[in-house]
Design an enzyme around this catalytic site. Structure first.
Site, mmCIF file in Angstrom:
data_model
loop_
_atom_site.group_PDB
_atom_site.id
_atom_site.type_symbol
_atom_site.label_atom_id
_atom_site.label_comp_id
_atom_site.label_asym_id
_atom_site.label_seq_id
_atom_site.Cartn_x
_atom_site.Cartn_y
_atom_site.Cartn_z
ATOM 1 N N SER A 36 25.055 -35.667 25.557
ATOM 2 C CA SER A 36 25.259 -37.111 25.364
ATOM 3 C C SER A 36 24.809 -37.542 23.971
ATOM 4 C CB SER A 36 24.501 -37.905 26.434
ATOM 5 O OG SER A 36 23.113 -37.721 26.273
ATOM 6 N N ASN A 37 23.915 -36.766 23.361
ATOM 7 C CA ASN A 37 23.424 -37.180 22.040
ATOM 8 C C ASN A 37 23.373 -36.001 21.063
ATOM 9 O OD1 ASN A 37 22.431 -39.089 20.208
ATOM 10 N ND2 ASN A 37 20.308 -38.569 20.669
ATOM 11 N N PHE A 83 13.174 -32.019 28.203
ATOM 12 C CA PHE A 83 13.434 -32.901 27.047
ATOM 13 C C PHE A 83 14.531 -33.918 27.347
ATOM 14 C CE2 PHE A 83 12.067 -28.930 24.903
ATOM 15 C CZ PHE A 83 10.994 -29.440 24.206
ATOM 16 N N LYS A 87 16.200 -41.658 23.833
ATOM 17 C CA LYS A 87 14.976 -41.801 23.023
ATOM 18 C C LYS A 87 15.001 -42.903 21.968
ATOM 19 C CE LYS A 87 16.299 -38.490 19.528
ATOM 20 N NZ LYS A 87 15.899 -37.466 18.600
ATOM 21 N N SER A 127 4.840 -38.624 24.545
ATOM 22 C CA SER A 127 4.805 -39.214 23.201
ATOM 23 C C SER A 127 3.497 -39.954 22.958
ATOM 24 C CB SER A 127 5.979 -40.187 23.098
ATOM 25 O OG SER A 127 5.850 -41.007 21.977
ATOM 26 N N TYR A 152 11.573 -47.531 26.691
ATOM 27 C CA TYR A 152 11.500 -46.104 26.358
ATOM 28 C C TYR A 152 10.066 -45.604 26.535
ATOM 29 C CZ TYR A 152 10.559 -42.133 23.350
ATOM 30 O OH TYR A 152 10.091 -40.932 22.873
ATOM 31 N N LYS A 156 8.074 -42.869 29.372
ATOM 32 C CA LYS A 156 7.177 -41.740 29.077
ATOM 33 C C LYS A 156 5.924 -41.836 29.952
ATOM 34 C CE LYS A 156 9.597 -39.538 26.031
ATOM 35 N NZ LYS A 156 10.241 -38.287 26.460
ATOM 36 N N ASN A 202 17.161 -44.556 13.022
ATOM 37 C CA ASN A 202 16.011 -45.452 13.219
ATOM 38 C C ASN A 202 14.763 -44.855 12.610
ATOM 39 O OD1 ASN A 202 17.341 -47.381 14.956
ATOM 40 N ND2 ASN A 202 17.357 -45.753 16.502
ATOM 41 N N LEU A 204 12.205 -42.622 10.179
ATOM 42 C CA LEU A 204 11.998 -42.653 8.730
ATOM 43 C C LEU A 204 12.616 -41.456 7.987
ATOM 44 C CD1 LEU A 204 10.642 -43.910 6.247
ATOM 45 C CD2 LEU A 204 8.530 -42.722 6.881
ATOM 46 N N ARG A 299 8.690 -54.256 10.669
ATOM 47 C CA ARG A 299 9.617 -54.047 11.777
ATOM 48 C C ARG A 299 8.891 -54.406 13.075
ATOM 49 N NH1 ARG A 299 12.006 -48.006 12.751
ATOM 50 N NH2 ARG A 299 9.855 -47.608 13.395
ATOM 51 N N GLY A 301 7.342 -54.428 16.576
ATOM 52 C CA GLY A 301 6.906 -53.365 17.490
ATOM 53 C C GLY A 301 6.177 -52.208 16.827
HETATM 54 C C1 WQD Z 1 7.704 -44.256 11.055
HETATM 55 C C2 WQD Z 1 7.221 -45.255 10.016
HETATM 56 C C3 WQD Z 1 8.215 -47.437 10.207
HETATM 57 C C4 WQD Z 1 12.301 -46.346 9.154
HETATM 58 C C5 WQD Z 1 9.140 -43.533 16.863
HETATM 59 C C6 WQD Z 1 8.967 -43.786 18.328
HETATM 60 C C7 WQD Z 1 8.113 -42.721 18.940
HETATM 61 C C8 WQD Z 1 8.670 -41.358 18.693
HETATM 62 C C9 WQD Z 1 9.003 -41.155 17.242
HETATM 63 C C10 WQD Z 1 10.882 -40.642 19.489
HETATM 64 C C11 WQD Z 1 6.978 -46.648 10.595
HETATM 65 C C12 WQD Z 1 8.600 -46.780 8.896
HETATM 66 C C13 WQD Z 1 10.953 -46.297 9.438
HETATM 67 C C14 WQD Z 1 12.728 -47.009 7.957
HETATM 68 C C15 WQD Z 1 10.437 -47.497 7.433
HETATM 69 N N1 WQD Z 1 9.737 -41.154 19.614
HETATM 70 N N2 WQD Z 1 10.033 -46.875 8.595
HETATM 71 N N3 WQD Z 1 11.774 -47.546 7.174
HETATM 72 O O1 WQD Z 1 8.156 -45.781 14.967
HETATM 73 O O2 WQD Z 1 6.299 -44.163 14.377
HETATM 74 O O3 WQD Z 1 7.858 -43.613 16.216
HETATM 75 O O4 WQD Z 1 9.699 -42.247 16.685
HETATM 76 O O5 WQD Z 1 11.739 -40.223 19.963
HETATM 77 O O6 WQD Z 1 7.998 -42.954 20.299
HETATM 78 O O7 WQD Z 1 8.370 -45.050 18.522
HETATM 79 O O8 WQD Z 1 8.677 -43.510 13.904
HETATM 80 O O9 WQD Z 1 10.165 -42.708 12.123
HETATM 81 O O10 WQD Z 1 10.752 -44.869 13.306
HETATM 82 O O11 WQD Z 1 8.799 -44.808 11.767
HETATM 83 O O12 WQD Z 1 9.632 -48.022 6.670
HETATM 84 O O13 WQD Z 1 13.940 -47.099 7.690
HETATM 85 O O14 WQD Z 1 8.259 -45.428 9.053
HETATM 86 O O15 WQD Z 1 7.989 -48.811 10.030
HETATM 87 O O16 WQD Z 1 5.848 -47.160 9.944
HETATM 88 P P1 WQD Z 1 7.684 -44.399 14.843
HETATM 89 P P2 WQD Z 1 9.697 -43.955 12.769
#
Ligand code: WQD
Length: 342
Positions: A36-37, A83, A87, A127, A152, A156, A202, A204, A299, A301
Site C-alpha cells: 500500500s505504501n 511493521f 505512518k 516509536s 498515529y 502505537k 513529511n 526532514l 509546525r 504538533g
Molecule cells: C524532524 C524535525 C521538524 C520537515 C516523525 C513522527 C515520528 C516518527 C518519525 C514515523 C522536526 C523538522 C521537518 C521539514 C523541518 N514516525 N522539519 N522541515 O516529527 O520528529 O517524527 O517521524 O513514522 O512518530 O512524529 O520527524 O522528520 O518529520 O521532523 O524543519 O520539511 O525536522 O519540525 O523538528 P518527527 P520529522
C-alpha cells in the site's frame, strides 16, 4: 536448523533493512506486504544485497485474518516483526479511522495468530512518539508515556498495550518486545534500498535530499525560536542500518531465551541530540553542496526536543548505534541519487 522470522511490512523502508540484517545474521526471512505504501524496489534490493533469490514474498494484508492464519500455517514462523502500518502523522489527524482500523486490526490478527500457533515471539515496531513532549531528557524506558498527540501516535500506544496484555495473558507463551525508535534516517550503504516517500515528504531527511537534487525548491525549517541552543528542534537521528541491527539483537534475545521479562521495551536511539540546523549543515558539509533553505513558522504538533537514553539497549541487548551522522547523511544522499538515476 535456521529460525524463521516473518517481517510484516517487509518491503518497506525499515522492513527491508531489517530483512537484510536478519538474513546476514543467519535467519530465514519471510517478507509479507500489501504494497500500500511501497513498490518492489526494496524487495528487489534485499535480494541483490543478500545474493538470495529465494526469499519468500507474500502479497497480503494483515487486516485479513484468514490470510494471516494461512501465512503462519504455510511457514513455520518462530518470530514475527510487525511493521505493517500506516505512518503519516498528519494524515492520521485527518483520517483517524483509517489509522485505527488498519494499525489496530492488523496487529490484532498477528497477535491472535501468534497465540494460536503456540509460542511465536512478537517484536513490535513502536516509536518515541509515545513519550510526547518529555519533561526530562534524555528519555529512558521508565519515562512516562504521554497522551498521544495524533491518532498515529495513539495506535502505537494501543499496540504496545495489546502486546503487553497478550504476553501476560498467555503467561509468557507468547513473548514480546517493543522497540521505540527515535528518528530513523539514511539508507543502506549499497544504495540499493532506502526510503521511497510518496508525494511531498513529511520527514526532514527525504525533504533535504529531494531539495538537494532539485525535486523541491527550498527546505522550510519549521521554527527557529525554540528554547534550544540554536533555536531549532532537536531529535535523535538513528541510522537505518544501526536500527535494523537492533532488531536482530532483539529477535536473538527472544529466540535464545535471554529475556529477563516476557514483555520488554527498549529505546532505539543514539543518545545524541542533533538540531535541524546542525543536520542541514552536516548534510551540506559531508556531501559538499549548498542546500536552499529558509526559516518558517513552527509546525503544529512538533515537540521541542527529544533524545534517547539508550543505556538499556546497550547493556541488555549488547546493541549500540555505530554509524556517525556524516556516514548516515552520505548514505541518504547516495540513495537519492540512485533513485533519481532510475
Ligand atoms: C524532524 C524535525 C521538524 C520537515 C516523525 C513522527 C515520528 C516518527 C518519525 C514515523 C522536526 C523538522 C521537518 C521539514 C523541518 N514516525 N522539519 N522541515 O516529527 O520528529 O517524527 O517521524 O513514522 O512518530 O512524529 O520527524 O522528520 O518529520 O521532523 O524543519 O520539511 O525536522 O519540525 O523538528 P518527527 P520529522
Amino acid at each position: 536448523m535456521k529460525k524463521t522470522v516473518l517481517v510484516s511490512g517487509g518491503a518497506g523502508f525499515i522492513g527491508s533493512h531489517v530483512a537484510v540484517e536478519l538474513i546476514q545474521a543467519g535467519y530465514e526471512v519471510v517478507v509479507a506486504d500489501n504494497f500500500s505504501n511501497c513498490d518492489m524496489t526494496c524487495y528487489e534490493g534485499v535480494k541483490k544485497i543478500t545474493g538470495r533469490n529465494d526469499i519468500p514474498l507474500v502479497k497480503m494484508d494483515f487486516c485479513d485474518a484468514e490470510a494471516t492464519e494461512k501465512l503462519f500455517s504455510d511457514y513455520r514462523i518462530d518470530a514475527v516483526i510487525h511493521f505493517a502500518a500506516y505512518k503519516a502523522v498528519g494524515e492520521s489527524v485527518l483520517k483517524p479511522l483509517k489509522y485505527y482500523s488498519n494499525n489496530i486490526q492488523s496487529f490484532l490478527n498477528v497477535l491472535e495468530t501468534a497465540c494460536n500457533h503456540g509460542g511465536c515471539q512478537v517484536l513490535f515496531s513502536s516509536s518515541a512518539t509515545v513519550y510526547g513532549e518529555p519533561e526530562k531528557l534524555p528519555v529512558t524506558e521508565e519515562s512516562p508515556r504521554q497522551s498521544a498527540t495524533s491518532p498515529y501516535g495513539n495506535t502505537k500506544q494501543i499496540c504496545e498495550d495489546m502486546l503487553r496484555d497478550t504476553v501476560h495473558a498467555t503467561e509468557g507463551l507468547v513473548k514480546g518486545i517493543a522497540l521505540r525508535y527515535f528518528n530513523p534516517i539514511g539508507a543502506h550503504p549499497s544504495a540499493l534500498i532506502g526510503e521511497l516517500p510518496r508525494g511531498v515528504p513529511n520527514n526532514l531527511v527525504p525533504f533535504i535530499t529531494q531539495t538537494a537534487i532539485g525535486k523541491r525548491e527550498c527546505l522550510s525549517i519549521f521554527g527557529n525560536d525554540y528554547p534550544t541552543p540554536d533555536g531549532t528542534c532537536q531529535r535523535d537521528y538513528i541510522d537505518i542500518v544501526d536500527l535494523a541491527k537492533a532488531h536482530v539483537c532483539a529477535v536473538t534475545r527472544m529466540l535464545e531465551g535471554k529475556m529477563k521479562q516476557p514483555y520488554e521495551i527498549f529505546n532505539i536511539g543514539t543518545g545524541r541530540p542533533v538540531s535541524v540546523l546542525e543536520l542541514v549543515k552536516a548534510f551540506e558539509k559531508v556531501n559538499n553542496l549548498k542546500l536552499n533553505y529558509k526559516f518558517a513558522p513552527r509546525r503544529a504538533g512538533d515537540v521541542t526536543a527529544i533524545w534517547a537514553d539508550p543505556t538499556h539497549a546497550n547493556e541488555e541487548m549488547g546493541w549500540k548505534a555505530e554509524r556517525t551522522i556524516e556516514q548516515t547523511l552520505a548514505s541518504a544522499w547516495a540513495w537519492e541519487k540512485h533513485i533519481a538515476g532510475k
